[in-house]
Enzyme design. Sequence first.
Site, mmCIF file in Angstrom:
data_model
loop_
_atom_site.group_PDB
_atom_site.id
_atom_site.type_symbol
_atom_site.label_atom_id
_atom_site.label_comp_id
_atom_site.label_asym_id
_atom_site.label_seq_id
_atom_site.Cartn_x
_atom_site.Cartn_y
_atom_site.Cartn_z
ATOM 1 N N ALA A 59 -50.899 1.370 -61.542
ATOM 2 C CA ALA A 59 -49.929 2.376 -61.974
ATOM 3 C C ALA A 59 -49.690 2.117 -63.453
ATOM 4 C CB ALA A 59 -48.646 2.233 -61.172
ATOM 5 N N SER A 63 -41.125 -0.239 -66.585
ATOM 6 C CA SER A 63 -42.230 -0.382 -65.638
ATOM 7 C C SER A 63 -42.060 0.596 -64.482
ATOM 8 C CB SER A 63 -42.311 -1.834 -65.146
ATOM 9 O OG SER A 63 -43.522 -2.049 -64.452
ATOM 10 N N ASN A 64 -42.690 0.335 -63.359
ATOM 11 C CA ASN A 64 -42.614 1.238 -62.207
ATOM 12 C C ASN A 64 -42.607 0.421 -60.917
ATOM 13 O OD1 ASN A 64 -45.477 0.757 -61.429
ATOM 14 N ND2 ASN A 64 -45.805 1.643 -63.452
ATOM 15 N N HIS A 65 -42.568 1.112 -59.776
ATOM 16 C CA HIS A 65 -42.394 0.416 -58.488
ATOM 17 C C HIS A 65 -43.672 -0.177 -57.920
ATOM 18 C CE1 HIS A 65 -38.241 1.352 -57.904
ATOM 19 N NE2 HIS A 65 -38.441 2.646 -58.075
ATOM 20 N N SER A 66 -44.792 -0.084 -58.606
ATOM 21 C CA SER A 66 -46.041 -0.577 -58.015
ATOM 22 C C SER A 66 -45.969 -2.082 -57.743
ATOM 23 C CB SER A 66 -47.203 -0.295 -58.975
ATOM 24 O OG SER A 66 -48.346 -0.956 -58.511
#
Length: 404
Positions: free
Chosen positions: A278, A211-214
């Site tokens: 994101a 995943s990502n930091h969103s």
Amino acid sequence: MDNPIKAKNILLGVSGSIAAYKAVDLASQLTKAGANVDVIVTPSAEKLVSALTFRSVTGRKAYTEADLWKTEEHVVHITLARRADLMVIAPASANSLAKLAHGIADNLLTVTALVIRCPLAVAPAMDAGMYDHVATQENLQILAGRSVTILGPKEGHLASGLKGKGRMLEPTILFSAIRFILSRTNPLSGKRILVTAGGTQEALDPVRFISNHSSGKQGYAVAQAALDAGAQVTLVSARTAITPPYGAELIEVVSAAEMHTAVMEKVQQVDAVIMAAAVADFRPASSSEQKIKKDATLQSIKLEPTTDILKELGEFKQQHPKLILVGFAAESENLIQNASEKLKRKNLDIIVANDISRSDRGFAVDNNEVILLFRDGSRKEVPLQNKENIAREIIDNLSPLLQS
Ligand code: CTP
């Protein structure tokens, strides 16, 4: 556009239910948001909370039964009713609901409710047995039939010590509902906006994902700003820890593929799409059904590209030019150049460009600084501020396109 509560005259009726003490918190929240809150406390509510308590949080006179009969207060119920933009009765006891349903006007609250010409919302609060009673249910049906908004009640612990349906909705939820009701006649009324938010998760096995930091904060703020402007909002959200804005249709998704399906199913029914999510660009080429054990040899993860949802929307827009598309560009270098290339490549109307190389703005923090780039080559710099204000700027710049 300001929050819809600001500078509004809200008439808060408080009737005799133990939840009356929570109405103080609601009055306080509404006042802090900029409303002029006139409170009417019924004789039975006065036994639970004093008018002085309300006066202390609203900074205005709170009205009681005595005010109806004071000679110096000329037709106080007419004055209060005429200036109200919205009347909310919270808590609304079974007795007050019954009176409202049958037009009985035997105290300041119920007589004022007969005079208002603004919308009315009620937040029932009573014991579960009283709420279930056919008389109460019929009274609520009568009120709903007259376009009164019924807020709650919910299930939970009741004053009787029992659990059941009859608990007043929490003041924060009532506050959000009031915000929503007051927004419905704002300029984007009748416009439908789809907003995506959060970071997608791409499963590797049942417990792990990429995943990502969103955090979803910016997307949720955009959804709230669109609601505040009067639009109908569908929020397609990847997993976040945020409470969805009141009044939005929420579609929860996990992966980029699920978000893609949800967005493409809805796109025919909306006037604008704002892709604040994101979305993962890559996902594991295969996801293991069983947890990958650490004694198994896993030296690399094979990835495959996901569908670029916004690009596909841009292609859809070629056949549907009225659809307004807003994208985000998170860039760590060459902000303007990369973002304007994305705007052209994805056939967008606006791209919100933000520089993610700075830790005090953008991903997972409360503030953001962005540049809005428009299709005609013009641009607008939006300086560092909280994500709610950034969201408002985005909607304010989108509104003329939707209305033209
Ligand atoms: N986006 C999308 N589908 C994807 C990836 C991104 O719809 N699979 C959307 C995002 O929601 C955002 C915009 O495209 O509104 C830009 O995303 P970004 O990751 O910055 O751009 P990319 O197109 O992925 O380009 P690059 O990775 O080269 O920066």
